[in-house]
Design a protein around this motif. Structure first.
Motif, PDB file in Angstrom:
ATOM      1  N   THR A 196      -5.006   6.052   0.045  1.00 40.01           N
ATOM      2  CA  THR A 196      -4.108   4.923  -0.175  1.00 40.01           C
ATOM      3  C   THR A 196      -4.282   4.361  -1.582  1.00 40.01           C
ATOM      4  O   THR A 196      -5.362   4.447  -2.159  1.00 40.01           O
ATOM      5  CB  THR A 196      -4.366   3.789   0.841  1.00 40.01           C
ATOM      6  N   THR A 197      -3.212   3.802  -2.092  1.00 35.97           N
ATOM      7  CA  THR A 197      -3.214   3.132  -3.385  1.00 35.97           C
ATOM      8  C   THR A 197      -2.633   1.738  -3.181  1.00 35.97           C
ATOM      9  O   THR A 197      -1.524   1.603  -2.653  1.00 35.97           O
ATOM     10  CB  THR A 197      -2.353   3.903  -4.408  1.00 35.97           C
ATOM     11  N   VAL A 198      -3.379   0.713  -3.580  1.00 38.45           N
ATOM     12  CA  VAL A 198      -2.891  -0.662  -3.464  1.00 38.45           C
ATOM     13  C   VAL A 198      -2.065  -0.949  -4.713  1.00 38.45           C
ATOM     14  O   VAL A 198      -2.566  -0.898  -5.832  1.00 38.45           O
ATOM     15  CB  VAL A 198      -4.054  -1.667  -3.341  1.00 38.45           C
ATOM     16  N   LEU A 199      -0.781  -1.238  -4.511  1.00 38.76           N
ATOM     17  CA  LEU A 199       0.127  -1.472  -5.638  1.00 38.76           C
ATOM     18  C   LEU A 199       0.267  -2.954  -5.970  1.00 38.76           C
ATOM     19  O   LEU A 199       0.537  -3.296  -7.114  1.00 38.76           O
ATOM     20  CB  LEU A 199       1.504  -0.882  -5.326  1.00 38.76           C
ATOM     21  N   VAL A 200       0.152  -3.814  -4.980  1.00 43.43           N
ATOM     22  CA  VAL A 200       0.195  -5.264  -5.206  1.00 43.43           C
ATOM     23  C   VAL A 200      -1.090  -5.822  -4.616  1.00 43.43           C
ATOM     24  O   VAL A 200      -1.351  -5.684  -3.436  1.00 43.43           O
ATOM     25  CB  VAL A 200       1.417  -5.929  -4.567  1.00 43.43           C
TER      26      VAL A 200
ATOM     27  N   ILE B 119       0.847  -1.186   0.000  1.00 43.21           N
ATOM     28  CA  ILE B 119       0.000   0.000   0.000  1.00 43.21           C
ATOM     29  C   ILE B 119       0.888   1.242   0.000  1.00 43.21           C
ATOM     30  O   ILE B 119       1.808   1.336   0.813  1.00 43.21           O
ATOM     31  CB  ILE B 119      -0.878   0.048   1.280  1.00 43.21           C
ATOM     32  N   ARG B 120       0.597   2.175  -0.898  1.00 41.51           N
ATOM     33  CA  ARG B 120       1.279   3.476  -0.869  1.00 41.51           C
ATOM     34  C   ARG B 120       0.325   4.486  -0.253  1.00 41.51           C
ATOM     35  O   ARG B 120      -0.821   4.584  -0.665  1.00 41.51           O
ATOM     36  CB  ARG B 120       1.684   3.928  -2.282  1.00 41.51           C
ATOM     37  N   ILE B 121       0.799   5.210   0.743  1.00 46.11           N
ATOM     38  CA  ILE B 121      -0.023   6.234   1.380  1.00 46.11           C
ATOM     39  C   ILE B 121       0.338   7.569   0.746  1.00 46.11           C
ATOM     40  O   ILE B 121       1.488   8.007   0.796  1.00 46.11           O
ATOM     41  CB  ILE B 121       0.192   6.234   2.903  1.00 46.11           C
TER      42      ILE B 121
END
Length: 153
Positions: free
Chosen positions: A146-150, A138-140
């Protein structure tokens, strides 16, 4: 015959160098941040494809019903590094597999913001008798979103 540069020629060179630096430096910094993010994505994908599967199999073998939460004691800080190389972007002291969520994703490790320049969390949903544990990256964002990358394939 002219033996030196004029003042106006030097000023033009300095202005051109300033413009080039103004364009190149931000691009370089963005590329470095993207490299750190790629390392984190690769790490989490490896956790899901191999390491998580190994931990899940160990849990089943030890009659722990597929849960990876209790595979290690809190004293064993290097537990995960026995299975996988921990990248420099991960704050090794933050790794805590016992925080794996039962039916939800909980944070089990964080990235070192001084290296990645952005905040990243690795979250985990614990394994069961029929399902292996799963990790997400997760990138905050700066605004708190938040953005879920995986995510699960």
């Amino acid at each position: 015959m002219k033996k030196a540069f004029t003042m106006i020629e030097l000023i033009f060179v300095i202005v051109i160098l300033g413009i080039l630096a103004g364009v190149a430096i931000p691009r370089y910094l963005a590329m470095a941040q993207a490299t750190h993010e790629s390392n984190l994505i690769s790490f989490v994908r490896t956790l899901n494809r191999t390491t998580g599967q190994d931990l899940w199999a160990r849990s089943l073998h030890e009659s722990k019903n597929g849960s990876i939460k209790n595979l290690t004691s809190p004293e064993d800080a290097n537990f995960l590094s026995k299975y996988i190389s921990i990248p420099q972007e991960i704050n090794a002291s933050s790794i805590d597999l016992s925080s794996c969520g039962i039916n939800t994703y909980n944070t089990v490790m964080t990235a070192d913001v001084s290296i990645t320049e952005k905040e990243y969390n690795v979250t985990c949903k614990d394994g069961t008798l029929t399902t292996a544990p799963y990790f997400r990256l997760i990138r905050i964002e700066d605004d708190g979103s938040t953005t879920v990358l995986v995510t699960r394939d």
